[in-house]
Design a protein around this motif. Structure first.
Motif, PDB file in Angstrom:
ATOM      1  N   ALA B  11       0.833  -1.211   0.000  1.00  0.00           N
ATOM      2  CA  ALA B  11       0.000   0.000   0.000  1.00  0.00           C
ATOM      3  C   ALA B  11       0.867   1.260   0.000  1.00  0.00           C
ATOM      4  O   ALA B  11       1.992   1.249   0.526  1.00  0.00           O
ATOM      5  CB  ALA B  11      -0.913  -0.005   1.222  1.00  0.00           C
ATOM      6  N   GLN B  12       0.314   2.286  -0.587  1.00  0.00           N
ATOM      7  CA  GLN B  12       1.053   3.557  -0.611  1.00  0.00           C
ATOM      8  C   GLN B  12       1.216   4.086   0.806  1.00  0.00           C
ATOM      9  O   GLN B  12       0.267   4.057   1.601  1.00  0.00           O
ATOM     10  CB  GLN B  12       0.284   4.572  -1.448  1.00  0.00           C
ATOM     11  N   GLY B  13       2.408   4.502   1.129  1.00  0.00           N
ATOM     12  CA  GLY B  13       2.661   5.025   2.466  1.00  0.00           C
ATOM     13  C   GLY B  13       2.989   3.945   3.477  1.00  0.00           C
ATOM     14  O   GLY B  13       3.119   4.213   4.660  1.00  0.00           O
ATOM     15  N   GLU B 113       7.612  -1.728  -2.053  1.00  0.00           N
ATOM     16  CA  GLU B 113       8.734  -1.242  -2.853  1.00  0.00           C
ATOM     17  C   GLU B 113       9.918  -1.056  -1.912  1.00  0.00           C
ATOM     18  O   GLU B 113       9.752  -0.882  -0.724  1.00  0.00           O
ATOM     19  CB  GLU B 113       8.362   0.075  -3.525  1.00  0.00           C
TER      20      GLU B 113
END
Lengths: 208, 578
Positions: B11-13, B113
């Motif tokens: 997830a982003q963040g 990432e």
């Protein structure tokens, strides 16, 4: 060919009660017993060795004759020189498959023993190599040890080297050809005998 | 056990949590739940190490209760080893603890990432996810030790070693045992690599403040559990052989049957078998002050495990199981239990499947990398994996890869997964299961020997020959069902011979959930799971052409019985005709 039983040296291990524990490796690896051969496994075990039919029915779950799975011990014939392996119930799918008269016996059809007797079978003095696995080692081992089993000297030496402590704890008195001997001396003596046969006897101490 | 925790690691963040009621998955547990979620939510053609794959960790239906033997943890995903669906299960404490914390499943999704490594802590107050790069390239033992210092001695851990971090296809996921040692593993299929691809090093579970799961009908549940335990204790396998000698009691009889794969499946007997048998292992452990009878989780009454000490009485590893002793022992011509126990520890610490590693080393021996029987050489090769050397990465990628790299023809794998310790030429029914299981070569895929009691496929008359194909099918169905309960598959032996024990298992499930499950329902559940798994594999490109043993089993006789595997392809294709 009949092994040279007459020249076998005798090792006698006196125990409080005959305990197969120190001899596990020999009992599972195979030892020679003299018996009347040319008859069924059931007859051999009950008549020669005094194991009851009830015990065989209850405890003898897995039987191999010459490496093949036996379903009917009342039909399979043990001939002189044969190798017979006995076990109680075994785990795993393989254990269930190899057990005698098991529901999964067809899964090992190509290694199942053909139990037909031969016209040439004659009951006579002979010998077999016997292997005891699983809990049968402890339960049946004392019967055979009391009677005397034949093993290669090198195998007994290996046992002494590997489990010397258990051997010393289990045996209160050791003799070789009726002369008292300590484990270290016995180990040295066995080393000189190589693959020669030794008659190993488990004897109950007189105090019991 | 009424909620599912999803953690999106990509997830982003940073990782994002989502807890939801179990909902449509109610009534499923263990393998039933992992395979259902994977089949529904994972694209079958995805790369197993991609963000699309999911790692599903699920306790069994009775985990976290007082039911005996209920501590198996199922871990599912698309396998990097087989390319198909995978359920790999493990003993140890985490299944019980996770269930008591209320989770029917924890699902790791997405892919982070960057190269940060995460630890996840779950207790009664919630879930915390933290970056902890100090854990990088630690073995399982050091990882767990750090977690115990940080979170307390009583936590249960699910972790990966260096192999999982390197995303090697033979990597496992470790579960801690009752002593807090990471000695229990979901070993098969490379599940550790999938956990590694999610960037998760360890999941720490603390059930402090949580209580045992309560049944709907406590009296009936208690009574059924008592009958169940009595059945296990009085049976010759679960009450005697397994507690006394562990699974390694099988060495002698497989060797006697000529079905003990030796020297990379060249022969069916190993001259050194009695030196590494269960009987010898138990005697040695006893002599050295180890423990030959020991459970792997709370509530285990069979206690088939043990503690293996060195000659000075120091811990070496948990008692190596039959498959491990065979893979690193007879298969490689090694008859030294001390060396085998060392290899077991290295596998556990690095996070490797002992079967695939033993077979991989056997293949390397066949290729001449080291000689058969070279135990020190084998230990050195295993250590290469943890170091991440090129040789280590090849070995850690499993037997199939090692065979390709070294140009060996005799590579005993199915669907890329190494074959366990039973030669299918001697015990052909096992070969049918090896060939056709959706999991690849897996002895536990057809382990539930109680098909008559379960009434799977009708009653089998033991006095009549029945097709190996029919038996394999029935066994696989029964096993899929038992794998969903969270019960150790070793209960199958008591179920086989003692009908009241199977009834007691059903009664426990019924009393716990307030349902009316019968034997037919259990068989239907097994069929449903297998169909789901089979369908996933088909969509992933694994068709009936992959339901085959390697050709050498048909062409090369195995002594002493000089038999080959002669079940035809047409017969194999009949296994999944239900």
């Amino acid at each position: 060919m009949m092994p040279d039983f007459d020249h076998a040296r005798e090792v006698r291990c006196v125990m409080e009660g005959i305990d197969a524990g120190p001899f596990t490796s020999i009992l599972q690896g195979g030892f020679i017993v003299r018996c009347r051969t040319g008859r069924t496994i059931e007859d051999l075990l009950t008549q020669d060795f005094g194991i009851t039919g009830e015990y065989l029915e209850r405890r003898l779950s897995t039987v191999f004759l010459e490496g093949q799975c036996v379903d009917d011990i009342g039909a399979a014939v043990a001939r002189t020189g044969a190798t017979l392996a006995l076990s109680s119930a075994m785990p795993g799918l393989a254990g269930a498959t190899l057990r005698r008269k098991g529901a999964l016996s067809s899964m090992r059809g190509s290694i199942t023993h053909n139990e037909n007797s031969r016209p040439t079978d004659v009951v006579a003095d002979g010998f077999i190599t016997l292997k005891l696995f699983n809990v049968l080692s402890g339960e049946l081992g004392p019967i055979f040890l009391a009677r005397g089993i034949y093993v290669k000297a090198s195998e007994l030496a290996d046992l002494l080297a590997m489990r010397g402590g258990a051997f010393r704890r289990g045996c209160t008195r050791l003799t070789m050809d009726d002369r008292p001997v300590d484990p270290e001396t016995l180990l040295n003596s066995l080393g000189g005998l190589g693959s020669g046969l030794v008659r190993l006897v488990g004897a109950r101490s007189a105090s019991r | 056990m009424d909620k599912i925790l999803r953690i999106n690691m990509g997830a982003q963040g940073g990782p994002k949590l989502e807890e939801a009621p179990v909902g449509e998955f109610a009534g499923l547990g263990g393998r039933g739940l992992t395979s259902t979620i994977v089949a529904r939510e994972v694209p079958p053609t995805c790369h197993p190490l991609s963000q699309e794959n999911k790692l599903v960790i699920a306790p069994g239906l009775l985990s976290g209760t007082t039911a005996a033997m209920s501590g198996r943890l199922s871990i599912g995903c698309k396998s990097p080893l087989t390319g198909g669906i995978k359920e790999s299960n493990s003993g140890g404490q985490p299944s019980q603890v996770l269930a008591r914390l209320g989770y029917a499943a924890v699902i790791l999704e997405g892919k982070p990432e960057g190269d940060d490594l995460y630890k996840i802590f779950v207790n009664k107050d919630g879930v915390t996810i933290t970056v902890d790069n100090s854990l990088k390239m630690l073995g399982n033992y050091a990882t767990v030790e750090k977690m115990q210092k940080e979170f307390g001695e009583t936590v249960a851990c699910i972790s990966i070693g260096q192999a999982g971090e390197m995303k090697l296809a033979a990597s496992s996921i470790a579960c801690t045992d009752m002593e807090g040692r990471p000695a229990r593993h979901a070993g098969r299929g490379g599940v550790g690599a999938v956990m590694g691809s999610k960037g998760v090093k360890v999941i720490v579970l603390d059930d402090t403040g949580m209580s045992v799961r309560q049944p709907k009908d406590p009296d009936k549940f208690r009574e059924a559990n008592k009958i169940f335990v009595d059945g296990l204790r009085k049976h010759g396998v679960t009450g005697e052989a397994l507690p006394a000698y562990g699974t390694n009691v099988l060495t002698n009889i497989l060797n006697e049957a000529g079905g003990y794969p030796t020297y990379n499946f060249r022969e069916g007997r190993f001259a050194g078998a009695s030196k590494i048998s269960g009987e010898t292992e138990a005697a040695l452990e006893f002599d050295r002050g180890g423990v030959p009878t020991h459970g792997c989780h709370r509530g285990c009454v069979i206690r088939c495990s043990g503690i293996y000490n060195d000659k000075d009485g120091h811990y070496v590893s948990k008692q190596p199981e039959y498959e491990t002793v065979w893979a690193h022992g007879g298969n490689c011509g090694i008859d030294d239990l001390d060396k085998i126990a060392q290899m077991d520890f290295i596998d556990d610490d690095t996070g490797l499947d002992t079967i695939d590693m033993g077979v991989a080393i056997g293949i390397a021996m066949e290729a001449g990398v080291i000689k058969y029987g070279d135990s020190d050489g084998a230990i050195s090769l295993l250590k290469e994996v943890g170091k991440g050397t090129p040789m280590g990465r090849i070995l850690g990628s499993g037997a199939a890869v090692v065979g390709k790299v070294f140009g060996v023809e005799r590579v005993p794998v199915v669907k890329g997964q190494a074959m366990p310790a039973y030669d299918p030429r001697a015990v052909k029914g096992l070969g049918v299961t090896y060939a056709t299981s959706p999991m690849g070569a897996d002895h536990t895929a057809g382990y539930a020997t109680a098909t008559n009691i379960l009434k799977v496929g009708g009653y089998v008359d033991p006095l009549k020959a029945q097709g190996q194909v029919d038996l394999s099918r029935n066994l696989q169905i029964a096993t899929a069902a038992i794998d969903s309960t969270g019960m150790c598959v070793f209960i199958a032996f008591a179920l086989l011979d003692l009908p009241e024990t199977f009834e007691a298992l059903l009664d426990m499930l019924n009393a716990f959930y307030g349902i009316n499950l019968n034997a037919d329902n259990v068989a239907d559940l097994g069929k449903t799971i297998l169909k789901l798994e089979r369908d996933f594999n088909n969509r992933a490109g694994l068709t009936k052409e992959q339901d085959r043993l390697p050709a050498f089993f048909k062409l090369q006789q195995v002594p002493p019985h000089n038999v080959t595997f002669d079940i035809t392809d047409e017969e194999l294709d009949q296994v999944f005709n239900f």
